[in-house]
Design an enzyme around this catalytic site. Structure first.
Site, PDB file in Angstrom:
ATOM      1  N   GLU A  95       2.603  30.987 -16.570  1.00  0.00           N
ATOM      2  CA  GLU A  95       1.631  31.970 -16.103  1.00  0.00           C
ATOM      3  C   GLU A  95       2.030  32.450 -14.699  1.00  0.00           C
ATOM      4  O   GLU A  95       2.022  33.633 -14.400  1.00  0.00           O
ATOM      5  CB  GLU A  95       0.256  31.322 -16.098  1.00  0.00           C
ATOM      6  CG  GLU A  95      -0.862  32.315 -16.225  1.00  0.00           C
ATOM      7  CD  GLU A  95      -2.201  31.603 -16.267  1.00  0.00           C
ATOM      8  OE1 GLU A  95      -2.217  30.385 -16.498  1.00  0.00           O
ATOM      9  OE2 GLU A  95      -3.207  32.288 -16.052  1.00  0.00           O
TER      10      GLU A  95
ATOM     11  N   ARG B 233       2.447  16.823 -26.043  1.00  0.00           N
ATOM     12  CA  ARG B 233       1.572  16.723 -27.224  1.00  0.00           C
ATOM     13  C   ARG B 233       2.278  17.190 -28.494  1.00  0.00           C
ATOM     14  O   ARG B 233       1.940  16.759 -29.588  1.00  0.00           O
ATOM     15  CB  ARG B 233       0.269  17.493 -26.986  1.00  0.00           C
ATOM     16  CG  ARG B 233      -0.654  16.780 -26.001  1.00  0.00           C
ATOM     17  CD  ARG B 233      -1.885  17.591 -25.686  1.00  0.00           C
ATOM     18  NE  ARG B 233      -1.593  18.868 -25.070  1.00  0.00           N
ATOM     19  CZ  ARG B 233      -1.263  19.045 -23.788  1.00  0.00           C
ATOM     20  NH1 ARG B 233      -1.232  18.019 -22.975  1.00  0.00           N
ATOM     21  NH2 ARG B 233      -0.991  20.236 -23.314  1.00  0.00           N
TER      22      ARG B 233
END
Ligand code: AMP
Length: 174
Positions: free
Chosen positions: A99, A62
């Site tokens: 993460e 993106r």
């Protein structure tokens, strides 16, 4: 409603995508609306308009959408940073923290020249690991990071603290 509030309200929350517990910030409604897309690009570009920028370095996928539009506004080049094994030529690579676990980002070795002024662009700042990896790649190439521009900041994740002293600009805090 003010422009930025309209922009904010167009970003769609998609719960449990791509996995359970993540609220995905979907920017496609912004892209679909010409006025909002242009408002997003203008606001992401604004603080850097008067600076000498040689290239926008944007992050797959993106980031490419906003990065290409911002490069066009600034009349400068656009450099893609991609995940491992996607770029065809010789690359610098860096491992960056996700993460859970790590991943690898790459940039072409000749994409950013020594001393070039670079603006880093992505759609969203979460933990800051991705942007930190991109900054490492630019430093490896000898580029000079003028700033980092995001459309959205997930402020509760405090990603800014991983990005040290680079000037950070986020249009919307969510
Ligand atoms: P981070 O490295 O944690 O700052 O994550 C930033 C990258 O992951 C950006 O390229 C984002 O596009 C993507 N990302 C992380 N969290 C989200 C989210 N909640 N919604 C949409 N994209 C996200």
């Amino acid at each position: 409603m003010k422009d930025l509030e309209i922009l904010k309200s167009a970003i769609r929350d998609v719960p449990d995508f791509p996995k359970k517990g993540i609220i995905f910030k979907d920017i496609t409604p912004v892209l679909k609306d010409g006025k909002l897309f242009s408002l997003a690009v203008e606001n992401m570009t604004e603080p850097f308009r008067k600076q000498k920028i040689d290239s926008v370095v944007a992050i797959e996928a993106r980031g490419f959408i906003f990065g290409a539009a911002i490069a066009s506004v600034l009349n400068c080049g656009m450099v893609p940073v991609r995940k491992q094994d996607k770029l065809p030529y010789k690359t610098h690579s860096v491992n960056y923290a996700l993460e859970y676990g790590t991943d690898t980002l790459e940039i072409h070795i000749d994409a950013v020249n020594k001393g070039e002024n670079v603006l880093v662009v992505d759609d969203l700042l979460a933990t800051g690991g991705t942007a930190q990896g991109v900054c490492e790649l630019i430093e490896k190439s000898g580029g000079n990071i003028i700033g980092i521009s995001f459309l959205i900041e997930l402020a509760f994740l405090n990603g800014r603290k991983r990005l040290g002293n680079y000037p950070i600009h986020c249009v919307l805090q969510l």
